[in-house]
Design an enzyme around this catalytic site. Structure first.
Site, PDB file in Angstrom:
ATOM      1  N   THR A 180      10.261   3.393  -5.383  1.00  0.00           N
ATOM      2  CA  THR A 180      11.550   2.714  -5.452  1.00  0.00           C
ATOM      3  C   THR A 180      11.378   1.286  -5.957  1.00  0.00           C
ATOM      4  O   THR A 180      10.290   0.723  -5.939  1.00  0.00           O
ATOM      5  CB  THR A 180      12.249   2.706  -4.074  1.00  0.00           C
ATOM      6  OG1 THR A 180      11.458   1.972  -3.145  1.00  0.00           O
ATOM      7  CG2 THR A 180      12.474   4.115  -3.574  1.00  0.00           C
ATOM      8  N   ASP A 181      12.484   0.717  -6.406  1.00  0.00           N
ATOM      9  CA  ASP A 181      12.454  -0.642  -6.935  1.00  0.00           C
ATOM     10  C   ASP A 181      13.144  -1.605  -5.971  1.00  0.00           C
ATOM     11  O   ASP A 181      13.492  -1.230  -4.846  1.00  0.00           O
ATOM     12  CB  ASP A 181      13.093  -0.692  -8.328  1.00  0.00           C
ATOM     13  CG  ASP A 181      14.560  -0.259  -8.336  1.00  0.00           C
ATOM     14  OD1 ASP A 181      15.193  -0.235  -7.266  1.00  0.00           O
ATOM     15  OD2 ASP A 181      15.058   0.043  -9.429  1.00  0.00           O
ATOM     16  N   GLN A 182      13.362  -2.820  -6.402  1.00  0.00           N
ATOM     17  CA  GLN A 182      13.964  -3.844  -5.567  1.00  0.00           C
ATOM     18  C   GLN A 182      15.372  -3.464  -5.093  1.00  0.00           C
ATOM     19  O   GLN A 182      15.834  -3.910  -4.055  1.00  0.00           O
ATOM     20  CB  GLN A 182      13.999  -5.171  -6.335  1.00  0.00           C
ATOM     21  CG  GLN A 182      14.437  -6.351  -5.506  1.00  0.00           C
ATOM     22  CD  GLN A 182      14.324  -7.647  -6.286  1.00  0.00           C
ATOM     23  OE1 GLN A 182      13.869  -7.671  -7.419  1.00  0.00           O
ATOM     24  NE2 GLN A 182      14.745  -8.747  -5.674  1.00  0.00           N
ATOM     25  N   GLY A 195      16.143  -0.494  -4.182  1.00  0.00           N
ATOM     26  CA  GLY A 195      16.021   0.595  -3.223  1.00  0.00           C
ATOM     27  C   GLY A 195      16.214   1.981  -3.804  1.00  0.00           C
ATOM     28  O   GLY A 195      16.328   2.950  -3.065  1.00  0.00           O
ATOM     29  N   VAL A 196      16.256   2.077  -5.121  1.00  0.00           N
ATOM     30  CA  VAL A 196      16.411   3.378  -5.779  1.00  0.00           C
ATOM     31  C   VAL A 196      15.135   3.704  -6.551  1.00  0.00           C
ATOM     32  O   VAL A 196      14.320   2.824  -6.848  1.00  0.00           O
ATOM     33  CB  VAL A 196      17.638   3.407  -6.726  1.00  0.00           C
ATOM     34  CG1 VAL A 196      18.915   3.132  -5.949  1.00  0.00           C
ATOM     35  CG2 VAL A 196      17.480   2.429  -7.872  1.00  0.00           C
TER      36      VAL A 196
END
Length: 146
Positions: free
Chosen positions: A17-19, A21-22
């Site tokens: 996930t990325d910053q 949250g996905v």
């Protein structure tokens, strides 16, 4: 054998996930590779064995459309099939679904086989006639949806 659709299940890991949250977009391409490897295995072949014989199948083109984000802890289902095949170039199709069946991603990757030593293209039909025959039988038929 008629068309074949491989199903690969993936539990989304935190590191994917990325910053926001996905799932980071780049991970879907990795998941497509997992799906492609599973499809090849289900057809009775091994990409690793192909490489050992001196033949590679590099990606020529990637197309990805993002529809709905997946998040940490979600379960993703990657459906993979042979979208088109002409004896030379193969295009794999993909859908990534949430566990509830919602469409998250669609994609295509195109590949050709090349010799490892000089990257000169070779026909799958000539080098691996058994793969060719399986791909002809397994490829998506006209007007067939996934």
């Amino acid at each position: 054998m008629s068309h074949v659709v491989a199903h690969t299940n993936i539990e989304v890991r935190y590191a994917e996930t990325d910053q926001m949250g996905v799932v980071h977009h780049s991970n879907y391409i990795v998941w497509m590779e997992l799906g492609r490897t599973q499809l090849i295995k289900e057809l009775g072949f091994s990409y690793a064995e192909m490489e050992k014989s001196g033949i590679l199948a590099p990606v020529l083109d990637v197309q990805v459309s993002y529809k709905k984000p997946l998040t940490y802890g979600d379960n993703a289902i990657i459906k993979t099939w042979i979208d088109s095949y002409d004896g030379f170039k193969v295009t794999y199709g993909y859908t990534v679904l949430s566990e509830s069946g919602e469409l998250a991603v669609t994609g295509l990757t195109s590949h050709v086989c090349v010799r490892k030593e000089d990257f000169r293209p070779v026909r799958l039909k000539k080098m691996f006639p058994d793969w060719h025959e399986a791909y002809e039988k397994a490829k998506k038929k006209e007007n067939e949806g996934y």
